[in-house]
Motif scaffolding. Sequence first.
Motif, PDB file in Angstrom:
ATOM      1  N   THR A  85       0.834  -1.202   0.000  1.00 38.70           N
ATOM      2  CA  THR A  85       0.000   0.000   0.000  1.00 38.70           C
ATOM      3  C   THR A  85       0.865   1.248   0.000  1.00 38.70           C
ATOM      4  OG1 THR A  85      -1.660  -1.206   1.242  1.00 38.70           O
ATOM      5  CG2 THR A  85      -1.859   1.183   1.232  1.00 38.70           C
ATOM      6  N   ILE A 152     -16.757   1.930  -3.137  1.00 40.31           N
ATOM      7  CA  ILE A 152     -15.667   1.393  -2.301  1.00 40.31           C
ATOM      8  C   ILE A 152     -16.138   0.132  -1.592  1.00 40.31           C
ATOM      9  CG2 ILE A 152     -14.210   1.840  -0.272  1.00 40.31           C
ATOM     10  CD1 ILE A 152     -14.256   4.834  -1.116  1.00 40.31           C
ATOM     11  N   SER A 153     -17.341   0.196  -1.033  1.00 37.23           N
ATOM     12  CA  SER A 153     -17.916  -0.957  -0.330  1.00 37.23           C
ATOM     13  C   SER A 153     -18.069  -2.151  -1.263  1.00 37.23           C
ATOM     14  CB  SER A 153     -19.278  -0.560   0.256  1.00 37.23           C
ATOM     15  OG  SER A 153     -19.976  -1.689   0.705  1.00 37.23           O
ATOM     16  N   ARG A 155     -16.437  -2.766  -4.115  1.00 38.50           N
ATOM     17  CA  ARG A 155     -15.129  -3.292  -4.523  1.00 38.50           C
ATOM     18  C   ARG A 155     -14.495  -4.120  -3.406  1.00 38.50           C
ATOM     19  NH1 ARG A 155      -9.460  -1.431  -4.940  1.00 38.50           N
ATOM     20  NH2 ARG A 155      -8.611  -2.162  -6.925  1.00 38.50           N
ATOM     21  N   THR A 156     -14.598  -3.621  -2.181  1.00 35.70           N
ATOM     22  CA  THR A 156     -14.033  -4.339  -1.027  1.00 35.70           C
ATOM     23  C   THR A 156     -14.688  -5.704  -0.864  1.00 35.70           C
ATOM     24  OG1 THR A 156     -13.602  -2.234   0.095  1.00 35.70           O
ATOM     25  CG2 THR A 156     -13.610  -4.230   1.457  1.00 35.70           C
ATOM     26  N   GLN A 159     -14.337  -7.902  -4.901  1.00 35.98           N
ATOM     27  CA  GLN A 159     -13.107  -8.134  -5.668  1.00 35.98           C
ATOM     28  C   GLN A 159     -12.636  -9.584  -5.537  1.00 35.98           C
ATOM     29  OE1 GLN A 159     -11.422  -6.861  -7.915  1.00 35.98           O
ATOM     30  NE2 GLN A 159      -9.432  -7.820  -7.809  1.00 35.98           N
TER      31      GLN A 159
END
Length: 444
Positions: A85, A152-153, A155-156, A159
Amino acid sequence: MTEPSKVIHVRNVGHEISENDLLQLFQPFGVITKLVMLRAKNQALIQMQDVPSAVNALQFFANVQPSIRGRNVYVQFSSHQELTTADQNAQGRGDEPNRILLVTIHHMLYPITVEVLHQVFFPHGFVEKIVTFQKSAGFQALIQYQTRQCAISARTALQGRNIYDGCCQLDIQFSNLDELQVNYNNERSRDFTNPSLPSEPKGRSSQPGYGDAGGMYALQASGAGPVGFPQMANAAAVAAAFGGGLPPGVSGTNDRCTVLVSNLNPDRIDEDKLFNLFSIYGNIARIKLLRNKPDHALVQMGDGFQAELAVHFLKGAMLFGKRLEVNFSKHPNITQGADTHEYANSNLNRFNRNAAKNYRYCCSPTKMIHISSLSQEVTEEEIVNLLEEHGPIINTKLFEMNGKKQALIMFDTEEQATEALVCKHASSLSGSIIRISFSQLQSI
């Protein structure tokens, strides 16, 4: 040479090259888990899901110069074994969280529609718009949420997950687009905030700019909407299959229907085997082996676009120990004669029906073949017995879709799979005439 790593270092990445361009270049080799754009250095770092995927990519590009938007890029293993990251933040990936997601579906055994995608993504927030399209990298979609937090939620949570058990894997990136423009509500695009939009006019692309996640290969006139395919009788099927964009390197403007194939193995080739191979890319009118040049043949396709697909995908393919050379012929068509084989009325031509579906599966030869039109009684052993003379079979899968038996067969090399296809397509097995195509799946 740096030791193999799942991280690939890409150089000469000009300002005109986007993340989506890099995704298209590397996605055929496997799932991309991270991407870092080093804009100040004209470089990028791509992290594949595993080392073998990265090795496959670099082995391929050792023989084929990778090029994006006319610019040669150069690839090597990175000294990074893993991107952290901190790497991504420090090097400015540019993949800022956004309310629009770019979704690629890997191992797509079942058709994915706007409705299926909506079912998968709406539990994470209000989905405003969905646009789908087909690319060489596979089936892709852009999904716009009402808020960035919803994206975002989603994708988290999603994925790397599969839509169906064992297949249709989701690879989700944030898009850099600000707003999706949806002009029509149909099976390829939907604006859930505007249900009164019309369905798409025949033969037109609903999303010209996103036909390839960026409009790089879309056929567009400057300042105008998408252009049709005037030289093609099956324009609607082409538009439906490719979403207005075309595979990289295919122009859609060729009007020459006849192809010259050279460097054939004259001891093993015949007209029917050439038909089996070239019919993957379009209907065949006639084929002629040149008696004065036994390693040459002429193949007349149904139209110029089909001929262009054949040239694009078969140039350099290996068959019977020879590397094929495939080019447009100076002859506009093949004259009828005693040594000409006619196929115009053959019921084995694949594009007489379901043309859009057949275009969608056009690709270069792969190690994996897909067999359909199997009898319900056929066994895996019978399929292997039919095909094993063409090379070692690495893996097999017999399955049912919509009540019909189908199979995936993986060979050791593309050449073995190509030989199996040209020799065994349209042959009889357990009382049925089987149909063989190349599969774009990387593994079973």
